[in-house]
Design an enzyme around this catalytic site. Structure first.
Site, PDB file in Angstrom:
ATOM      1  N   LYS A  42     -37.683  69.884 -56.257  1.00  0.00           N
ATOM      2  CA  LYS A  42     -36.744  70.231 -57.055  1.00  0.00           C
ATOM      3  C   LYS A  42     -37.563  70.586 -58.520  1.00  0.00           C
ATOM      4  CE  LYS A  42     -35.630  65.562 -58.098  1.00  0.00           C
ATOM      5  NZ  LYS A  42     -34.881  64.371 -57.821  1.00  0.00           N
ATOM      6  N   TYR A 271     -46.417  70.489 -90.940  1.00  0.00           N
ATOM      7  CA  TYR A 271     -45.353  70.512 -91.461  1.00  0.00           C
ATOM      8  C   TYR A 271     -45.135  68.892 -91.902  1.00  0.00           C
ATOM      9  CZ  TYR A 271     -43.651  74.637 -89.195  1.00  0.00           C
ATOM     10  OH  TYR A 271     -43.343  76.196 -89.016  1.00  0.00           O
TER      11      TYR A 271
HETATM   12  C1  PLP Z   1     -35.506  63.431 -57.152  1.00  0.00           C
HETATM   13  C2  PLP Z   1     -35.215  62.680 -55.815  1.00  0.00           C
HETATM   14  C3  PLP Z   1     -36.083  62.258 -54.924  1.00  0.00           C
HETATM   15  C4  PLP Z   1     -37.729  62.087 -55.429  1.00  0.00           C
HETATM   16  O1  PLP Z   1     -37.815  61.122 -56.309  1.00  0.00           O
HETATM   17  P1  PLP Z   1     -39.262  60.493 -56.917  1.00  0.00           P
HETATM   18  O2  PLP Z   1     -38.897  59.221 -57.608  1.00  0.00           O
HETATM   19  O3  PLP Z   1     -39.749  61.601 -57.705  1.00  0.00           O
HETATM   20  O4  PLP Z   1     -40.134  60.399 -55.698  1.00  0.00           O
HETATM   21  C5  PLP Z   1     -35.749  61.678 -53.633  1.00  0.00           C
HETATM   22  N1  PLP Z   1     -34.463  61.835 -53.490  1.00  0.00           N
HETATM   23  C6  PLP Z   1     -33.384  62.002 -54.197  1.00  0.00           C
HETATM   24  C7  PLP Z   1     -31.952  61.911 -53.680  1.00  0.00           C
HETATM   25  C8  PLP Z   1     -33.868  62.658 -55.595  1.00  0.00           C
HETATM   26  O5  PLP Z   1     -32.875  63.248 -56.377  1.00  0.00           O
END
Ligand code: PLP
Length: 378
Positions: A42, A271
């Site tokens: 994702k 800045y």
């Molecule tokens: C994002 C997510 C993962 C992966 O999480 P990590 O901590 O990066 O391994 C796994 N399961 C779900 C439901 C998630 O939303």
């Protein structure tokens, strides 16, 4: 001319796909023999480039992917990614035909969501994994609502291929959190057991993300869902986990020096004049800033970057597109030289940069800006 000159023009991300392969083998080393990896890609593969990462994973035998959105899933299909693609989050049901057209798997978010699908007029059954809420209280039908769950497994329009849950504190080593996590695990497996004894088929089951793998490695699941550790980094700096993996960071963040100058004692930099020179010094501007996702709150935090294999300190406020370094101790530095801001060396590890900017690597990496080209290391 070198092929990638346009992409290595100003600031960019470099990904090392050999490291990705290494990390996958490390994870496979510690999970049970019959458990498969569902690769979590994702948020543009946590900022690493969704299609490049997924293609490599396909090449090394990964056949199961998880994404957050319908668009991410469609992108994978349009790039001919093989295998199962599970959408972990919300898909508006006005787009349900897209799920069918692209052969995607949707998460059942709760009983209401399942009911709405069951009331639709569909040309074929929708592939789904049912999510069970065991304490995260985000999405998933509550494990206590066994009657609703039983109904879901008998609804029309649903082809139930899996059932899963999510741990809310699997990274924690506090006693309370550990006992809470074991309760989540219990609720999950008891629910699965109840469904099975009623003759219902929960399909493939899964509950562990990265820290579930590292701290609760031996659960009898069909899948694990690693995200951050696949990319070779821990979420936090000081993680003491039950299982230690030898991870190699996949991502490096690089940018070019744009201008080198000398300033005198008493002159200020950037800045609001937050940095004032205590003596004559040599400074260099770098063509990267917070609009590229490099956090502005690293300003004046003694954060280091790597130039010519030496550490240089960031001075003054980080700007939208640029930042300034103290390079007094680095010889022969000129415009066009390459700076590494996130990489493998200890002071520029993603864990350290994330920690210094009060966040976790998951956020740091996934927020690296969309104007950064992403190129594979040669
Ligand atoms: C994002 C997510 C993962 C992966 O999480 P990590 O901590 O990066 O391994 C796994 N399961 C779900 C439901 C998630 O939303």
């Amino acid at each position: 001319m070198m092929k990638n000159d346009l992409k290595r023009n100003r600031a960019w991300i470099e990904i090392n796909l050999k490291h990705l392969e290494h990390n996958i083998h490390e994870i496979q080393r510690v999970i049970p023999k019959n458990t498969k990896i569902m690769a979590v890609v994702k948020a543009n593969a946590y900022g690493h480039d969704l299609t490049k990462i997924a293609k490599k994973l396909n090449q090394i035998g990964i056949q199961d992917f998880a994404v957050a959105t319908l668009e991410e899933a469609i992108t994978l299909r349009k790039h001919d990614i093989d295998g199962n693609i599970l959408i972990l989050g919300y898909t508006d049901l006005t787009n349900i035909h897209k799920l069918l057209d692209y052969d995607l798997i949707q998460t059942i978010l709760d009983y209401d969501y399942a009911q709405k699908i069951s009331q639709m007029d569909l040309k074929e059954k929708l592939k789904v994994h049912v999510k069970i809420n065991t304490g995260m209280n985000r999405i998933g039908e509550n494990y206590q609502n066994i009657d609703h769950l039983i109904e879901i497994y008998q609804m029309k329009n649903l082809q139930i291929l899996g059932t899963y849950s999510h741990m809310s504190a699997s990274d924690s080593k506090s006693k309370e959190d550990i006992s809470f996590t074991y309760k989540q695990i219990d609720h999950f497996f008891q629910t699965i057991h109840k469904l099975k004894t009623l003759g219902l088929n929960p399909g493939k089951i899964h509950i562990q993300a990265s820290y579930g793998i590292l701290n609760y490695p031996n659960l009898p699941c069909d899948y694990v869902r690693p995200g951050i550790i696949m990319y070779g980094v821990y979420s936090n700096t000081d993680d003491k986990t039950n299982i230690q993996l030898h991870l190699k960071p996949v991502l490096s963040l690089k940018a070019k020096i744009s201008s080198v100058r000398e300033i005198q004692k008493g002159e200020s930099v950037s800045y609001n004049r937050t940095f004032v020179a205590k003596q004559k010094m040599k400074i260099a501007s770098v063509s990267i800033g917070y609009a590229d996702g490099y956090p502005r709150n690293l300003s004046n935090q003694n954060t280091k970057v790597l130039v010519h294999k030496k550490y240089a300190k960031i001075i003054g406020r980080i700007c939208m597109d640029q930042l300034v370094l103290d390079v007094s101790n680095i010889d022969h530095i000129t415009a066009g030289d390459i700076v590494t801001l996130i990489g493998e060396k200890s002071m520029i590890r993603a864990e350290k940069i994330a920690y210094d900017s009060n966040t976790i690597t998951n956020e740091l990496l996934s927020r690296l800006g969309s104007r950064l080209p992403i190129i594979s290391k040669r």
